[in-house]
Write a protein that holds these residues in place. Structure first.
Motif, short mmCIF file in Angstrom:
data_model
loop_
_atom_site.label_atom_id
_atom_site.label_comp_id
_atom_site.label_asym_id
_atom_site.label_seq_id
_atom_site.Cartn_x
_atom_site.Cartn_y
_atom_site.Cartn_z
N GLU A 40 0.80 -1.26 -0.12
CA GLU A 40 -0.04 -0.06 0.01
C GLU A 40 0.97 1.11 -0.17
O GLU A 40 0.44 2.16 -0.66
N ALA A 78 -9.41 -3.32 -13.53
CA ALA A 78 -9.55 -3.39 -12.21
C ALA A 78 -8.47 -2.81 -11.09
O ALA A 78 -8.66 -2.17 -9.99
N ALA A 79 -7.33 -2.55 -11.74
CA ALA A 79 -6.32 -1.94 -11.08
C ALA A 79 -6.76 -0.25 -10.94
O ALA A 79 -6.24 0.44 -9.86
N LEU A 82 -9.15 -0.03 -8.20
CA LEU A 82 -8.53 -0.01 -6.85
C LEU A 82 -7.77 1.04 -6.49
O LEU A 82 -7.91 1.66 -5.39
N LEU A 92 -8.44 -0.26 1.46
CA LEU A 92 -8.91 -1.09 0.52
C LEU A 92 -9.78 -2.10 1.49
O LEU A 92 -9.29 -2.58 2.41
N VAL A 99 -7.44 -12.69 -1.79
CA VAL A 99 -7.79 -11.49 -2.55
C VAL A 99 -7.16 -10.31 -2.20
O VAL A 99 -6.48 -9.27 -2.82
N ASP A 100 -7.08 -10.08 -0.65
CA ASP A 100 -6.46 -8.97 -0.27
C ASP A 100 -4.89 -8.76 -0.79
O ASP A 100 -4.59 -7.60 -1.06
N CYS A 102 -3.51 -9.96 -3.50
CA CYS A 102 -3.54 -9.70 -4.82
C CYS A 102 -4.05 -8.40 -5.17
O CYS A 102 -3.54 -7.74 -5.96
N ASN A 103 -4.82 -7.88 -4.38
CA ASN A 103 -5.35 -6.36 -4.51
C ASN A 103 -4.20 -5.47 -4.39
O ASN A 103 -3.84 -4.39 -4.95
N HIS A 104 -3.43 -5.71 -3.24
CA HIS A 104 -2.39 -4.96 -2.87
C HIS A 104 -1.25 -5.12 -3.71
O HIS A 104 -0.44 -4.03 -4.05
N SER A 106 -1.54 -5.69 -6.98
CA SER A 106 -2.25 -4.97 -8.02
C SER A 106 -1.97 -3.23 -7.77
O SER A 106 -1.54 -2.76 -8.90
N PRO A 112 -3.67 -4.86 -13.34
CA PRO A 112 -5.07 -5.60 -12.90
C PRO A 112 -4.56 -7.20 -12.81
O PRO A 112 -4.02 -7.78 -13.55
#
Length: 238
Positions: A40, A78-79, A82, A92, A99-100, A102-104, A106, A112
């Motif tokens: 982050e 998606a990126a 986010l 987020l 998922v958390d 991968c989102n971070h 990303s 994405p």
């Protein structure tokens, strides 16, 4: 082969690079909290440098969406979605440890990433133009039919597991508490896509192996051709 591309996708988007990871032994009880703050922080440093729309990674996806006939300010990869959520709300949401994570990753790389539960996918996925007969399960429970020609992730049963390419995943194969065998797909189109996704493969395979003890197979697909990446785990699931 769990992921492939229709020839017209790779012809229209010749700079496409894809990272694919298959992993097992995923659980919803793992703790990835210590891995998220550095990712982050990297995203926040980039947000401080300029507009999200000017990031090379995002600019390339905006161009691709324009080529597909979509308004980049209406439909975002998606990126970008986010990153805008992080910029607006400051954090987020927590959904599932994988998922958390991968989102971070990303947001840290502005790339994405889709995460699919393989239990709910018929055989394999193909990124291709929709025929118009496919079914897509939205998160509100409604079933939609993608427009003919829309780029989707389709399985062998005609289910669409993502609409508008990297815009929106399906609820059908979304990660849930019972998910164990998963497929992670990251895609990039910018000039340094190969370097970005090589870094992404290393980051995710290391984190997943250390967190879940998964068996993994990791690869880069360059313009639709499979090419193994030296130094990444390649053990097939048993």
């Amino acid at each position: 082969m769990l992921l492939s591309y229709a020839p017209d996708i790779t012809t229209t988007h010749p700079t496409l690079v894809t990272a694919v990871i298959r992993a097992d032994r995923i659980t919803a009880t793992a703790d990835v909290s210590s891995r998220l703050p550095p990712l982050e922080a990297a995203a926040r440093r980039r947000l401080d440098t300029g507009q999200i729309s000017e990031f090379p990674e995002i600019r390339a996806w905006r161009h691709a969406f324009s080529v597909m006939g979509l308004k980049p300010t209406q439909y975002r990869c998606a990126a970008e979605s986010l990153l805008r959520r992080l910029e607006k709300s400051g954090n987020l949401p927590s959904i599932h440890p994988l998922v958390d994570l991968c989102n971070h990753v990303s947001i840290s790389l502005a790339v994405p990433i889709a995460v699919f539960d393989l239990t709910h996918i018929a055989s394999a996925l193909t990124v291709r133009p929709a025929e118009g007969s496919e079914h897509y399960l939205a998160f509100n429970g409604e079933t939609e039919q993608p427009e003919p020609g829309e780029v989707i992730f389709a399985d062998n049963a005609g289910e669409a597991h993502a609409r508008r390419w990297t815009n929106r995943q399906s609820a059908r194969s979304a990660i849930r508490e019972t998910s164990s065998d998963v497929l992670i797909v990251a895609e990039a189109l910018h000039d340094d896509a190969h370097d970005s996704l090589s870094m992404l493969l290393t980051m995710l395979t290391t984190a997943i192996r250390e967190t879940w003890g998964s068996h993994m197979e990791g690869e880069l697909i360059l313009e639709g051709e499979r090419q193994s990446v030296p130094g990444t785990p390649h053990r097939l699931l048993e």
